[in-house]
Design a protein around this motif. Structure first.
Motif, PDB file in Angstrom:
ATOM      1  N   GLY A 263      -3.204   0.086   6.760  1.00 50.49           N
ATOM      2  CA  GLY A 263      -2.253  -0.869   7.322  1.00 50.49           C
ATOM      3  C   GLY A 263      -0.821  -0.392   7.435  1.00 50.49           C
ATOM      4  O   GLY A 263       0.027  -1.134   7.913  1.00 50.49           O
ATOM      5  N   VAL A 264      -0.531   0.834   7.002  1.00 51.67           N
ATOM      6  CA  VAL A 264       0.860   1.304   7.047  1.00 51.67           C
ATOM      7  C   VAL A 264       0.964   2.576   7.881  1.00 51.67           C
ATOM      8  O   VAL A 264       0.242   3.540   7.630  1.00 51.67           O
ATOM      9  CB  VAL A 264       1.391   1.646   5.630  1.00 51.67           C
TER      10      VAL A 264
ATOM     11  N   TRP B 187     -10.597   0.447  -5.580  1.00 47.23           N
ATOM     12  CA  TRP B 187      -9.785  -0.716  -5.213  1.00 47.23           C
ATOM     13  C   TRP B 187     -10.712  -1.788  -4.643  1.00 47.23           C
ATOM     14  O   TRP B 187     -11.421  -1.533  -3.643  1.00 47.23           O
ATOM     15  CB  TRP B 187      -8.777  -0.362  -4.128  1.00 47.23           C
TER      16      TRP B 187
ATOM     17  N   TYR C  56       3.277  -2.465  -4.814  1.00 48.16           N
ATOM     18  CA  TYR C  56       2.365  -1.942  -5.844  1.00 48.16           C
ATOM     19  C   TYR C  56       2.828  -2.521  -7.175  1.00 48.16           C
ATOM     20  O   TYR C  56       4.017  -2.391  -7.513  1.00 48.16           O
ATOM     21  CB  TYR C  56       2.442  -0.416  -5.953  1.00 48.16           C
TER      22      TYR C  56
ATOM     23  N   MET D  97      -2.106  -4.749  -5.726  1.00 50.69           N
ATOM     24  CA  MET D  97      -1.298  -4.437  -4.552  1.00 50.69           C
ATOM     25  C   MET D  97      -1.299  -5.564  -3.530  1.00 50.69           C
ATOM     26  O   MET D  97      -2.326  -6.216  -3.339  1.00 50.69           O
ATOM     27  CB  MET D  97      -1.840  -3.181  -3.891  1.00 50.69           C
TER      28      MET D  97
ATOM     29  N   ALA E 234      -0.571  -6.275   0.521  1.00 49.67           N
ATOM     30  CA  ALA E 234      -0.354  -5.655   1.837  1.00 49.67           C
ATOM     31  C   ALA E 234      -0.496  -6.748   2.899  1.00 49.67           C
ATOM     32  O   ALA E 234      -0.698  -7.924   2.567  1.00 49.67           O
ATOM     33  CB  ALA E 234      -1.348  -4.525   2.058  1.00 49.67           C
TER      34      ALA E 234
ATOM     35  N   ARG F   3      -1.331  -7.751   7.370  1.00 48.89           N
ATOM     36  CA  ARG F   3      -1.775  -7.367   8.711  1.00 48.89           C
ATOM     37  C   ARG F   3      -0.954  -8.066   9.781  1.00 48.89           C
ATOM     38  O   ARG F   3      -0.509  -7.467  10.727  1.00 48.89           O
ATOM     39  CB  ARG F   3      -3.260  -7.696   8.905  1.00 48.89           C
TER      40      ARG F   3
ATOM     41  N   TYR G  42      -5.245  -6.040  -3.126  1.00 49.38           N
ATOM     42  CA  TYR G  42      -6.157  -5.148  -3.835  1.00 49.38           C
ATOM     43  C   TYR G  42      -5.929  -5.263  -5.336  1.00 49.38           C
ATOM     44  O   TYR G  42      -4.796  -5.484  -5.776  1.00 49.38           O
ATOM     45  CB  TYR G  42      -5.897  -3.684  -3.476  1.00 49.38           C
TER      46      TYR G  42
ATOM     47  N   PRO H 129      -6.118   5.691  -1.565  1.00 55.72           N
ATOM     48  CA  PRO H 129      -5.284   4.840  -0.703  1.00 55.72           C
ATOM     49  C   PRO H 129      -3.843   4.648  -1.190  1.00 55.72           C
ATOM     50  O   PRO H 129      -2.992   4.184  -0.428  1.00 55.72           O
ATOM     51  CB  PRO H 129      -6.026   3.501  -0.686  1.00 55.72           C
TER      52      PRO H 129
ATOM     53  N   GLY I 219      -0.358   5.120  -1.395  1.00 57.75           N
ATOM     54  CA  GLY I 219       0.530   5.890  -0.523  1.00 57.75           C
ATOM     55  C   GLY I 219       0.159   5.720   0.940  1.00 57.75           C
ATOM     56  O   GLY I 219       0.942   6.047   1.819  1.00 57.75           O
ATOM     57  N   ALA I 220      -1.041   5.218   1.206  1.00 57.26           N
ATOM     58  CA  ALA I 220      -1.484   4.933   2.587  1.00 57.26           C
ATOM     59  C   ALA I 220      -1.352   6.139   3.510  1.00 57.26           C
ATOM     60  O   ALA I 220      -0.792   6.053   4.598  1.00 57.26           O
ATOM     61  CB  ALA I 220      -0.723   3.719   3.150  1.00 57.26           C
TER      62      ALA I 220
HETATM   63  C1  PHB Z   1      -3.119  -1.727   3.455  1.00 53.13           C
HETATM   64  O1  PHB Z   1      -2.321  -2.187   4.272  1.00 53.13           O
HETATM   65  O2  PHB Z   1      -4.297  -2.082   3.410  1.00 53.13           O
HETATM   66  C2  PHB Z   1      -2.608  -0.718   2.497  1.00 53.13           C
HETATM   67  C3  PHB Z   1      -1.258  -0.469   2.419  1.00 53.13           C
HETATM   68  C4  PHB Z   1      -0.782   0.487   1.534  1.00 53.13           C
HETATM   69  C5  PHB Z   1      -1.676   1.182   0.750  1.00 53.13           C
HETATM   70  C6  PHB Z   1      -3.021   0.946   0.846  1.00 53.13           C
HETATM   71  C7  PHB Z   1      -3.492  -0.020   1.710  1.00 53.13           C
HETATM   72  O3  PHB Z   1      -1.220   2.125  -0.102  1.00 53.13           O
END
Ligand code: PHB
Ligand code: RFL
Length: 391
Positions: free
Chosen positions: A46-47, A185, A200, A209, A211, A213, A221, A292, A294-295
């Motif tokens: 997502g990033v 996760w 985070y 976490m 996040a 959309r 997560y 994941p 750090g994406a």
């Molecule tokens: C996500 O948007 O799903 C996402 C964002 C940052 C991450 C991992 C997943 O580090």
């Protein structure tokens, strides 16, 4: 069928490569094992890094991105009983990241391929690579009960971690580097407005976490034991765990609700070197995996595509092999930098089962350094942002 480049895999890296080659007049075919609907239904990253956004803009894939993508100045870290810390990319690099889901990118890419008449063959079964050490390789696949053959000059293996391309490189010519993590996760998607930032949260029970959309779709997560399945995590258990791991002032801002999707992603670091063998190139998850944190996964796939399209365009337009020969080495520098930052963030933000108090003290010290040192903040922001592309 005869083409210049046969691309195996119609995920983001394969489709983006196809789109760019097409824009440069280079003939190509994409072979995808799944149906288009299946590929577009996958929920993942997502990033987007600045470089990824720039590539999408450079190749006219920014219409929806500019409408619904949300620019972000950085990412927030919350820490149990310690002050919060913002990885301030804008301040330290002058750039921004973008919140825009991989699902949207895949949809945008499929739409562009259809609009431009790109050859994307879905539901191609038993894809196999042949004669990759020659200048005249070919690929075979089955569809509707018939066997088909694609003759080409190069093969681009963009078929993810489980695809056949990497496995076609003889083990005597490649080296693999692994790190497995004893946790994964557990993620959910929920139709509720997200919190403002990507967050985070470190907690002594494990990481959590937040996040996003879009304005009505949030993704959350929690770190979970590696063998857990979504069935182990009722919505109630998920929310209770998540909210405990966030400090109270943030927990109360999180809008909970019934999950519309729930999945477990194992954490893994992996690199296969080199990323070329004869007439075969590998790119994206076919060549490397990052956890994941750090994406970086999707962004790294795009960075490989940048270096690969550049090499192929220079070969087909100018007969130049220099960039073909340097592809693997150049791409791997960025790959290892992403492996490094993803590993460091994973180590910083997760609880590793069975680790001793010494490790925990080091983790806290790493975080304290970030809180107190501008040099450490700058260095983290620079790496988190993703290195600039090399000339
Ligand atoms: C996500 O948007 O799903 C996402 C964002 C940052 C991450 C991992 C997943 O580090
Ligand atoms: P993909 O997306 O895996 O696409 C590969 C495509 O190849 C097809 N394929 C085949 N085609 C033909 N013949 C075969 N035999 C084939 N075998 C496979 C597949 O069907 C698929 O369509 O690789 P690509 O294009 O390199 O893109 C990489 C990104 O998708 C990946 O790095 C990220 O999604 C990783 N990732 C995440 N990255 C992030 O930056 N942030 C995240 O939050 C995040 N979450 C995730 C993730 C990856 C996950 N996986 C791999 C299970 C969550 C999950 C669950």
């Amino acid at each position: 069928m005869k083409t210049q480049v046969c691309i195996i895999g119609g995920g983001p890296s394969g489709l983006m490569l196809s789109h760019i080659l097409d824009a440069n007049g280079i003939d190509n075919v994409v072979l995808e094992r799944q149906s288009k609907e299946y590929v577009m239904g996958r929920i993942r990253a997502g990033v987007l890094e600045h470089n990824t956004v720039q590539m999408l803009r450079d190749y006219g894939l920014n219409e929806r991105l500019d409408k619904i993508g949300k620019p972000k100045d950085g990412t927030l870290i919350l820490w149990e009983n310690r002050p919060e810390f913002f990885i301030d990319i804008k301040k330290w690099t002058g750039k921004q990241m973008m919140a825009y889901g991989q699902t949207y990118i895949t949809e945008d890419l499929y739409a562009a391929r259809e609009r431009d008449g790109g050859a994307v063959i879905c539901e191609a079964q038993n894809v196999a690579l042949h004669d990759i050490e020659s200048d005249t390789p070919h690929v075979t696949y089955e569809k509707d009960g018939n066997i088909h053959r694609v003759d080409c000059r190069f093969i681009a293996g963009c078929d993810g971690f489980h695809g056949p391309s990497r496995k076609a490189i003889p083990s005597s010519h490649s080296q693999e580097f692994h790190r497995e993590y004893p946790f994964g996760w557990m993620g959910i998607m929920v139709e509720q407005p997200p919190v403002e930032n990507f967050i985070y949260a470190y907690h002594s029970d494990g990481m959590a976490m937040a996040a996003q959309r879009n304005e009505m779709l949030s993704r959350y997560y929690v770190q979970a034991p590696i063998n857990d399945t979504p069935e182990d995590w009722s919505d109630d258990r998920f929310w209770e765990t998540l909210l405990t791991r966030f400090p109270e002032e943030y927990a109360k801002k999180i809008k909970t609700g019934p999950s519309i999707e729930k999945s477990m992603a194992p954490l893994r670091s992996f690199v296969s070197e080199p990323m070329r063998h004869g007439s075969l190139f590998i790119a994206g998850d076919a060549a490397h995996i990052v956890p994941p944190t750090g994406a970086k996964g999707l962004n790294l796939a795009f960075s490989d595509v940048h270096y690969l399209q550049r090499a192929l365009v220079s070969y087909f337009k100018g007969g130049n092999v220099a960039l073909i020969d340097s592809y693997s080495q150049t791409a791997l520098r960025r790959v290892w930098s992403a492996e490094n930052i993803s590993w460091r963030l994973t180590k910083l933000l997760h609880v590793f089962p069975g680790e001793d108090p010494f490790e925990q003290k080091l983790r806290e010290n790493d975080y304290d350094l970030l809180l107190m040192s501008e040099a450490a903040q700058h260095a983290l922001a620079y790496e988190y942002m993703g290195l600039p592309f090399e000339d």
